[in-house]
Design a protein around this motif. Structure first.
Motif, PDB file in Angstrom:
ATOM      1  N   PHE A   3       0.826  -1.211   0.000  1.00  0.00           N
ATOM      2  CA  PHE A   3       0.000   0.000   0.000  1.00  0.00           C
ATOM      3  C   PHE A   3       0.863   1.265   0.000  1.00  0.00           C
ATOM      4  O   PHE A   3       0.610   2.212  -0.751  1.00  0.00           O
ATOM      5  N   GLU A   4       1.878   1.280   0.822  1.00  0.00           N
ATOM      6  CA  GLU A   4       2.753   2.450   0.917  1.00  0.00           C
ATOM      7  C   GLU A   4       3.480   2.734  -0.395  1.00  0.00           C
ATOM      8  O   GLU A   4       3.627   3.893  -0.799  1.00  0.00           O
ATOM      9  N   LYS A   5       3.932   1.690  -1.063  1.00  0.00           N
ATOM     10  CA  LYS A   5       4.733   1.847  -2.267  1.00  0.00           C
ATOM     11  C   LYS A   5       3.896   2.121  -3.519  1.00  0.00           C
ATOM     12  O   LYS A   5       4.398   2.679  -4.496  1.00  0.00           O
ATOM     13  N   SER A   6       2.639   1.755  -3.494  1.00  0.00           N
ATOM     14  CA  SER A   6       1.809   1.861  -4.688  1.00  0.00           C
ATOM     15  C   SER A   6       1.529   3.325  -5.059  1.00  0.00           C
ATOM     16  O   SER A   6       1.331   4.175  -4.193  1.00  0.00           O
ATOM     17  N   ASP A  59       2.985   5.242   9.600  1.00  0.00           N
ATOM     18  CA  ASP A  59       3.289   6.610   9.163  1.00  0.00           C
ATOM     19  C   ASP A  59       2.927   6.749   7.692  1.00  0.00           C
ATOM     20  O   ASP A  59       3.599   6.211   6.828  1.00  0.00           O
ATOM     21  N   LEU A  60       1.835   7.493   7.414  1.00  0.00           N
ATOM     22  CA  LEU A  60       1.334   7.607   6.039  1.00  0.00           C
ATOM     23  C   LEU A  60       1.147   9.082   5.658  1.00  0.00           C
ATOM     24  O   LEU A  60       0.022   9.582   5.555  1.00  0.00           O
ATOM     25  N   LYS A  66       0.489   9.284   0.568  1.00  0.00           N
ATOM     26  CA  LYS A  66       0.336   7.900   1.028  1.00  0.00           C
ATOM     27  C   LYS A  66      -1.026   7.663   1.677  1.00  0.00           C
ATOM     28  O   LYS A  66      -1.496   6.530   1.748  1.00  0.00           O
ATOM     29  N   CYS A  67      -1.660   8.722   2.177  1.00  0.00           N
ATOM     30  CA  CYS A  67      -3.002   8.611   2.736  1.00  0.00           C
ATOM     31  C   CYS A  67      -3.634   9.993   2.767  1.00  0.00           C
ATOM     32  O   CYS A  67      -3.268  10.825   3.592  1.00  0.00           O
ATOM     33  N   GLN A  68      -4.600  10.214   1.871  1.00  0.00           N
ATOM     34  CA  GLN A  68      -5.228  11.532   1.771  1.00  0.00           C
ATOM     35  C   GLN A  68      -6.629  11.581   2.371  1.00  0.00           C
ATOM     36  O   GLN A  68      -7.211  12.641   2.526  1.00  0.00           O
ATOM     37  N   MET A 116      -2.171  12.301   8.883  1.00  0.00           N
ATOM     38  CA  MET A 116      -1.836  13.723   9.033  1.00  0.00           C
ATOM     39  C   MET A 116      -0.537  13.818   9.805  1.00  0.00           C
ATOM     40  O   MET A 116      -0.510  13.707  11.036  1.00  0.00           O
ATOM     41  N   ARG A 117       0.579  14.008   9.075  1.00  0.00           N
ATOM     42  CA  ARG A 117       1.891  13.819   9.693  1.00  0.00           C
ATOM     43  C   ARG A 117       2.774  15.066   9.716  1.00  0.00           C
ATOM     44  O   ARG A 117       3.877  15.026  10.243  1.00  0.00           O
TER      45      ARG A 117
END
Length: 234
Positions: free
Chosen positions: A124-127, A143-144, A148-150, A194-195
């Motif tokens: 998932f992270e790499k896609s 950690d996204l 990586k996660c919107q 949200m990082r």
């Protein structure tokens, strides 16, 4: 004491989920008089991390299968809105994960078993595709940032599983512990996408039980202001 405090004269704990100084000290066996507690406001603007209330009904154990069918149209609506973005659906249980993957036949959807969790997370992270990861176990240690996660969906309020004998006994001994653990896991889930200050991630909550957390005497005092200020009632 042997594990944490014998190696230095001063020890620093840093976390967004130290929800209450007294309770934190109590459960770690720390003397409050030896603690200096510093609470800081979130540097992340609330407009960049909105929490949308898309409440479809209670997702407690008794009501779950009555409510679950009503979640599917809402999930499809959110997925369509974010059709070009990567997302994360926090299910809290493998039963909820299975229900979603059985009723939403979308090639974007990724899921995992306990044994394949790390491999699927890595995929998932790499896609670069707008995949959506459906998981009961991504609320912490993940950690996204940025693309990586919107967006993410909190499908069910993460109450600890009372079928676990230890959790059930701790709840019976101390009701506050159960409330603290629930709110802490919710806050951790909220923070996965949200990082950074210039990051952006929208969160959706489907479980009507969130209203209990926001209004009850047990849960309400534990919920940080940074969470409450981001809530949007669409």
């Amino acid at each position: 004491k042997k594990m944490l405090f014998d190696y230095a004269d001063k020890v620093l704990f840093m976390s967004a989920t130290i929800l209450d100084k007294s309770l934190f000290c109590k459960w770690l066996g720390i003397d409050e008089d030896e603690v200096h507690y510093i609470r800081c406001d979130s540097p992340f603007k609330k407009e960049r991390r909105p929490i949308h209330m898309k409440l479809v009904g209670a997702m407690s154990k008794r009501a779950l299968w009555h409510t679950a069918p009503r979640t599917i149209p809402v999930l499809n609506e959110i997925l369509q809105k974010h059709k070009n973005e990567k997302g994360l659906i926090h299910t809290s249980s493998y039963k909820c994960q299975k229900y979603i993957t059985q009723h939403i036949k979308d090639p974007r959807i990724l899921s995992h078993t306990p044994k394949t969790r790390d491999a699927v997370l890595h995929e998932f992270e790499k896609s670069t595709k707008p995949n959506v990861l459906v998981s009961p176990s991504m609320s912490e240690g993940v950690d996204l940032p940025y693309e990586k996660c919107q967006f993410q969906i909190i499908y069910k309020v993460p109450y600890p599983y009372l079928g676990d004998k230890q959790i059930n006994e701790r709840k019976n001994i101390d009701q506050q512990w159960y409330g603290y653990k629930t709110v802490m896991t919710l806050m951790q889930a909220y923070g996965r996408g949200m990082r950074a200050e210039n990051d952006h991630c929208e969160t959706y909550i489907l479980d009507k039980n969130i209203q209990t957390l926001l209004n009850s005497k047990v849960y309400k005092p534990l919920i940080p202001e940074f969470f409450k200020e981001a809530i949007v009632y669409d």
